[in-house]
Design a protein around this motif. Structure first.
Motif, PDB file in Angstrom:
ATOM      1  N   ILE A  75      86.580  22.553  73.274  1.00  0.00           N
ATOM      2  CA  ILE A  75      87.869  23.316  73.166  1.00  0.00           C
ATOM      3  C   ILE A  75      89.142  22.376  73.720  1.00  0.00           C
ATOM      4  O   ILE A  75      90.090  22.226  73.241  1.00  0.00           O
ATOM      5  N   HIS A  76      89.010  22.140  75.016  1.00  0.00           N
ATOM      6  CA  HIS A  76      89.953  21.511  75.625  1.00  0.00           C
ATOM      7  C   HIS A  76      90.386  20.250  75.029  1.00  0.00           C
ATOM      8  O   HIS A  76      91.452  19.481  75.193  1.00  0.00           O
ATOM      9  N   LYS A  77      89.210  19.352  74.496  1.00  0.00           N
ATOM     10  CA  LYS A  77      89.575  18.210  73.967  1.00  0.00           C
ATOM     11  C   LYS A  77      90.382  18.357  72.832  1.00  0.00           C
ATOM     12  O   LYS A  77      91.305  17.319  72.654  1.00  0.00           O
ATOM     13  N   HIS A  78      90.420  19.192  72.076  1.00  0.00           N
ATOM     14  CA  HIS A  78      90.934  19.463  70.770  1.00  0.00           C
ATOM     15  C   HIS A  78      92.379  20.483  70.715  1.00  0.00           C
ATOM     16  O   HIS A  78      92.961  20.400  70.294  1.00  0.00           O
ATOM     17  N   TRP A  79      92.211  21.243  71.675  1.00  0.00           N
ATOM     18  CA  TRP A  79      93.378  22.322  71.967  1.00  0.00           C
ATOM     19  C   TRP A  79      93.598  22.246  73.536  1.00  0.00           C
ATOM     20  O   TRP A  79      93.304  23.423  74.112  1.00  0.00           O
ATOM     21  N   PRO A  80      94.291  21.365  74.085  1.00  0.00           N
ATOM     22  CA  PRO A  80      94.415  21.290  75.560  1.00  0.00           C
ATOM     23  C   PRO A  80      95.475  22.719  76.084  1.00  0.00           C
ATOM     24  O   PRO A  80      95.221  22.928  77.327  1.00  0.00           O
ATOM     25  N   GLU A  81      95.951  23.198  75.281  1.00  0.00           N
ATOM     26  CA  GLU A  81      96.660  24.315  75.599  1.00  0.00           C
ATOM     27  C   GLU A  81      95.884  25.713  75.905  1.00  0.00           C
ATOM     28  O   GLU A  81      96.318  26.527  76.312  1.00  0.00           O
ATOM     29  N   ALA A  82      94.676  25.543  75.099  1.00  0.00           N
ATOM     30  CA  ALA A  82      93.857  27.094  75.283  1.00  0.00           C
ATOM     31  C   ALA A  82      93.390  27.351  76.514  1.00  0.00           C
ATOM     32  O   ALA A  82      93.285  26.290  77.450  1.00  0.00           O
ATOM     33  N   VAL A  83      93.628  28.458  76.955  1.00  0.00           N
ATOM     34  CA  VAL A  83      93.026  29.250  78.156  1.00  0.00           C
ATOM     35  C   VAL A  83      91.777  29.853  77.815  1.00  0.00           C
ATOM     36  O   VAL A  83      91.557  30.444  76.951  1.00  0.00           O
ATOM     37  N   VAL A  84      90.416  29.141  78.555  1.00  0.00           N
ATOM     38  CA  VAL A  84      89.326  29.537  78.217  1.00  0.00           C
ATOM     39  C   VAL A  84      88.559  30.515  79.356  1.00  0.00           C
ATOM     40  O   VAL A  84      88.715  29.900  80.591  1.00  0.00           O
ATOM     41  N   TYR A  85      88.253  31.645  78.890  1.00  0.00           N
ATOM     42  CA  TYR A  85      87.622  32.474  79.875  1.00  0.00           C
ATOM     43  C   TYR A  85      86.152  32.338  79.760  1.00  0.00           C
ATOM     44  O   TYR A  85      85.553  31.886  78.850  1.00  0.00           O
ATOM     45  N   GLU A  86      85.361  32.716  81.002  1.00  0.00           N
ATOM     46  CA  GLU A  86      83.788  32.574  80.707  1.00  0.00           C
ATOM     47  C   GLU A  86      83.236  34.191  81.118  1.00  0.00           C
ATOM     48  O   GLU A  86      83.915  34.750  82.160  1.00  0.00           O
ATOM     49  N   ALA A  87      82.208  34.366  80.448  1.00  0.00           N
ATOM     50  CA  ALA A  87      81.541  35.617  80.714  1.00  0.00           C
ATOM     51  C   ALA A  87      80.040  35.207  80.668  1.00  0.00           C
ATOM     52  O   ALA A  87      79.819  34.356  79.660  1.00  0.00           O
ATOM     53  N   SER A  88      79.153  35.490  81.466  1.00  0.00           N
ATOM     54  CA  SER A  88      77.727  35.732  81.215  1.00  0.00           C
ATOM     55  C   SER A  88      76.777  36.789  80.757  1.00  0.00           C
ATOM     56  O   SER A  88      75.652  36.554  80.410  1.00  0.00           O
ATOM     57  N   THR A  89      77.538  37.989  80.680  1.00  0.00           N
ATOM     58  CA  THR A  89      76.987  39.071  80.052  1.00  0.00           C
ATOM     59  C   THR A  89      77.879  39.728  79.123  1.00  0.00           C
ATOM     60  O   THR A  89      78.848  39.625  79.191  1.00  0.00           O
ATOM     61  N   MET A  90      77.291  40.564  78.187  1.00  0.00           N
ATOM     62  CA  MET A  90      77.958  41.596  77.382  1.00  0.00           C
ATOM     63  C   MET A  90      78.775  42.363  78.392  1.00  0.00           C
ATOM     64  O   MET A  90      79.711  42.958  77.853  1.00  0.00           O
ATOM     65  N   HIS A  91      78.354  42.966  79.114  1.00  0.00           N
ATOM     66  CA  HIS A  91      78.902  43.989  80.195  1.00  0.00           C
ATOM     67  C   HIS A  91      80.426  43.272  80.680  1.00  0.00           C
ATOM     68  O   HIS A  91      81.500  43.927  80.646  1.00  0.00           O
ATOM     69  N   VAL A  97      81.967  40.889  79.141  1.00  0.00           N
ATOM     70  CA  VAL A  97      82.943  40.929  78.020  1.00  0.00           C
ATOM     71  C   VAL A  97      83.447  42.037  77.767  1.00  0.00           C
ATOM     72  O   VAL A  97      84.859  42.009  77.615  1.00  0.00           O
ATOM     73  N   VAL A  98      82.818  43.346  77.961  1.00  0.00           N
ATOM     74  CA  VAL A  98      83.393  44.488  77.531  1.00  0.00           C
ATOM     75  C   VAL A  98      84.656  44.719  78.601  1.00  0.00           C
ATOM     76  O   VAL A  98      85.578  45.560  78.433  1.00  0.00           O
ATOM     77  N   GLU A  99      84.428  44.461  79.851  1.00  0.00           N
ATOM     78  CA  GLU A  99      85.341  44.462  81.158  1.00  0.00           C
ATOM     79  C   GLU A  99      86.515  43.774  80.695  1.00  0.00           C
ATOM     80  O   GLU A  99      87.756  43.963  80.967  1.00  0.00           O
TER      81      GLU A  99
END
Length: 122
Positions: free
Chosen positions: A20-36, A38-40
């Motif tokens: 994503i950052h290689k092709h859209w450097p302006e993107a802000v990428v967040y990470e989650a490791s569980t569905m819970h 994500v919901v939060e």
């Protein structure tokens, strides 16, 4: 553009984030490791795209979450399953925008993201 990558395996999150950052450097990428998580997190940021692993902890919430989230954002289902798996097919029927196999090459990842982004101006 705000993107959330949710997968219980950090290596997949990192790979997607690099693409994503290689092709859209302006993107802000967040990470989650569980569905819970994500919901939060989904209420804290206005996301343009959610990339959701079909088999992460808490994935029993996935179908109901996708049914609601499609009203507000784009969703890519990320999985090591085949696209003809009944659960993947169901999530696409519910309204997920695309399916991305975990073993996809970089070109496939980028083309899938471009397709989803082209569906709605960000």
């Amino acid at each position: 553009m705000n993107i959330l990558i949710a997968d219980d395996l950090k290596i997949y999150r990192l790979a997607l984030k690099l693409y994503i950052h290689k092709h859209w450097p302006e993107a802000v990428v967040y990470e989650a490791s569980t569905m819970h998580e994500v919901v939060e997190d989904v209420f804290d940021v206005e996301f343009d795209l959610l990339i959701l692993d079909i088999n992460m902890p808490g994935s029993e919430l996935l179908e109901g979450f996708v049914a609601q989230a499609i009203k507000y954002t784009k969703i890519i289902i990320f999985s090591d399953m085949d696209n003809d798996d009944p659960r993947v097919e169901n999530l696409i029927k519910i309204g997920a925008d695309a399916f991305l196999p975990k073993m996809s090459q970089q070109a496939t990842v980028i083309s899938t993201l471009e397709f989803v982004f082209s569906e709605r101006e960000l």
